[in-house]
Design a protein around this motif. Structure first.
Motif, PDB file in Angstrom:
ATOM      1  N   SER A 126       0.831  -1.211   0.000  1.00 17.23           N
ATOM      2  CA  SER A 126       0.000   0.000   0.000  1.00 17.23           C
ATOM      3  C   SER A 126       0.861   1.254   0.000  1.00 17.23           C
ATOM      4  O   SER A 126       0.507   2.261  -0.621  1.00 17.23           O
ATOM      5  N   LEU A 181       2.467   1.418  -3.672  1.00 20.78           N
ATOM      6  CA  LEU A 181       1.529   1.612  -4.781  1.00 20.78           C
ATOM      7  C   LEU A 181       0.627   2.821  -4.618  1.00 20.78           C
ATOM      8  O   LEU A 181      -0.122   3.157  -5.535  1.00 20.78           O
ATOM      9  N   SER A 182       0.683   3.498  -3.480  1.00 22.22           N
ATOM     10  CA  SER A 182      -0.262   4.590  -3.211  1.00 22.22           C
ATOM     11  C   SER A 182       0.144   5.914  -3.832  1.00 22.22           C
ATOM     12  O   SER A 182      -0.638   6.868  -3.808  1.00 22.22           O
ATOM     13  N   ARG A 200       2.425   7.218  -9.546  1.00 26.63           N
ATOM     14  CA  ARG A 200       1.634   6.075  -9.998  1.00 26.63           C
ATOM     15  C   ARG A 200       1.506   6.059 -11.518  1.00 26.63           C
ATOM     16  O   ARG A 200       1.347   5.000 -12.122  1.00 26.63           O
ATOM     17  N   PHE A 206      -0.691  -0.103 -11.641  1.00 26.65           N
ATOM     18  CA  PHE A 206      -1.427   1.143 -11.405  1.00 26.65           C
ATOM     19  C   PHE A 206      -2.825   0.860 -10.878  1.00 26.65           C
ATOM     20  O   PHE A 206      -3.281   1.477  -9.918  1.00 26.65           O
ATOM     21  N   GLY A 260      -3.082  -0.481  -7.330  1.00 18.09           N
ATOM     22  CA  GLY A 260      -2.961   0.579  -6.332  1.00 18.09           C
ATOM     23  C   GLY A 260      -4.297   1.114  -5.852  1.00 18.09           C
ATOM     24  O   GLY A 260      -4.400   1.644  -4.736  1.00 18.09           O
ATOM     25  N   TYR A 261      -5.343   0.960  -6.665  1.00 19.70           N
ATOM     26  CA  TYR A 261      -6.674   1.425  -6.266  1.00 19.70           C
ATOM     27  C   TYR A 261      -7.284   0.558  -5.160  1.00 19.70           C
ATOM     28  O   TYR A 261      -8.307   0.923  -4.582  1.00 19.70           O
ATOM     29  N   THR A 311      -4.224   5.197  -1.157  1.00 21.39           N
ATOM     30  CA  THR A 311      -4.127   5.865  -2.451  1.00 21.39           C
ATOM     31  C   THR A 311      -5.083   7.048  -2.529  1.00 21.39           C
ATOM     32  O   THR A 311      -4.715   8.134  -2.987  1.00 21.39           O
TER      33      THR A 311
END
Length: 382
Positions: free
Chosen positions: A309, A312-313, A319, A327, A330-331, A336
């Motif tokens: 997290s 990837l945030s 991102r 990408f 990451g959601y 994020t």
């Protein structure tokens, strides 16, 4: 009302029990206070994408007024710090190999002669590429300083010829930087740090909540009582909401008063969404606690969730530069959305109109996580 879905008296009794347990565990309270202070100061100073005062060595073979003027362009800038003047390329190479300097400037012996003859001397800028961030800054800054110096020389030559610089055709570029005009890295990183620290603290607060009940054997006592899963989940979370939100306020105060980052947007909106994110993160910790059977498993669950997290945030790495599949993964991290919200409110000063999608996502995540945690507890209590 004995078999009702939610009984207020039972619920209050559970909250009192949790507060008593919390009182008996002063270490958790101390950690919740000390961690935001320590991590805000540590990350605030350590996570810095700006590179300046790059240690630089100079091999000036010309030793003329013109070469000294060129070196002066580098030494007065904030990007390069001239530390050594060497007598050979070998000495320059040794300094770079030893890590004492990160850049080297080699000025040829015919530098001044070529300038006088309106020729272009070849200056070498040697960069230590082991640190890509420093190397990229050194290359771009060196090119920028050289171009500025060349422009000064060309203007001087044009004046000698009786021409003015504006008589030369060219492109005029007017550059403006919005939201962070001085390009200070702290304005980008510290709001992100605020979100990351808040997530770390709140998840760890609740990740061990039910695990401790399991290890102490008190979960069996709860099973034989009329306690409902939803009562247990909220009773576990509510005491930690106060602690988590206090940590958020403390981190925000450090952000504003210590690092001098002004909140351009609505403080009320930021505080409201911070409260929502506290509940969301506590729900993540509670879900981990319902899955784990012991504290070791809970700790592993925390690590498995937190590391991806953070990466990837968009906390540090943009991102947009990630592969598409990464990408979109990451959601799946609530951080994020909250990092985007925090940066938008603090730096841009935007309102609900611009961040409503991220707000909705946080609401959805919070509801889903609480529901999943409740379902997991139901399997144990029913």
């Amino acid at each position: 009302m004995k078999n009702s879905f939610f009984n207020f008296n039972r619920f209050m009794a559970l909250i009192i029990k949790e507060l008593i347990q919390l009182k008996r565990d002063p270490i958790s309270l101390r950690i919740a206070i000390a961690m935001p202070i320590g991590m805000m100061l540590l990350f605030g100073y350590a996570v810095n994408t700006e590179v300046d005062n790059i240690p630089t060595a100079v091999f000036d073979q010309s030793k003329t007024m013109q070469s000294r003027a060129y070196i002066e362009k580098f030494s007065v800038s904030q990007y390069f710090k001239i530390q050594n003047y060497v007598a050979s390329e070998r000495e320059l190479s040794d300094l770079i190999d030893l890590g004492k300097v990160k850049a080297g400037i080699i000025i040829p012996s015919d530098y001044a002669t070529k300038l006088k003859n309106n020729q272009q001397p070849q200056v070498q800028l040697i960069i230590d590429g082991t640190d890509p961030t420093t190397a990229q800054t050194a290359v771009s800054s060196g090119m920028m300083l050289s171009q500025a110096y060349n422009a000064n020389i060309q203007n001087a030559n044009l004046k000698k010829m009786g021409m003015k610089s504006f008589e030369m055709a060219g492109v005029s570029v007017n550059t403006k930087v919005w939201y962070n005009p001085n390009l200070e890295a702290k304005n980008f990183t510290i709001p992100g740090i605020l979100a990351v620290i808040l997530q770390n603290i709140t998840i760890m607060l609740t990740a061990f909540a039910l695990v401790r009940e399991k290890e102490r054997g008190t979960i069996e006592q709860l099973i034989v009582t009329p306690v409902k899963p939803v009562e247990l989940i909220f009773a576990k979370i509510i005491p930690f909401i106060a602690i988590g939100y206090a940590a958020f306020l403390l981190s925000l105060a450090i952000c504003v008063f210590w690092f001098k980052i002004s909140i351009v947007g609505s403080l009320f909106l930021l505080l409201s969404l911070g409260f929502l994110f506290v509940i969301c993160s506590l729900s993540i910790g509670m879900l981990i606690s319902t899955v784990a059977q012991n504290q070791m498993q809970a700790m592993m669950g925390i690590i498995v969730f937190l590391l991806p997290s953070i990466i990837l945030s968009g906390f540090v790495f943009p991102r947009e530069a990630m592969p598409k599949i990464v990408f979109y993964i990451g959601y799946l991290a609530p951080t994020t959305y909250f990092i985007k919200i925090v940066r938008a409110i603090i730096l841009k000063g935007v309102g609900v109109t611009y961040i409503y999608q991220d707000m909705i996502s946080l609401f959805v995540f919070t509801g889903v996580l609480l529901l999943l945690a409740t379902v997991r507890v139901r399997k144990s209590l029913d």
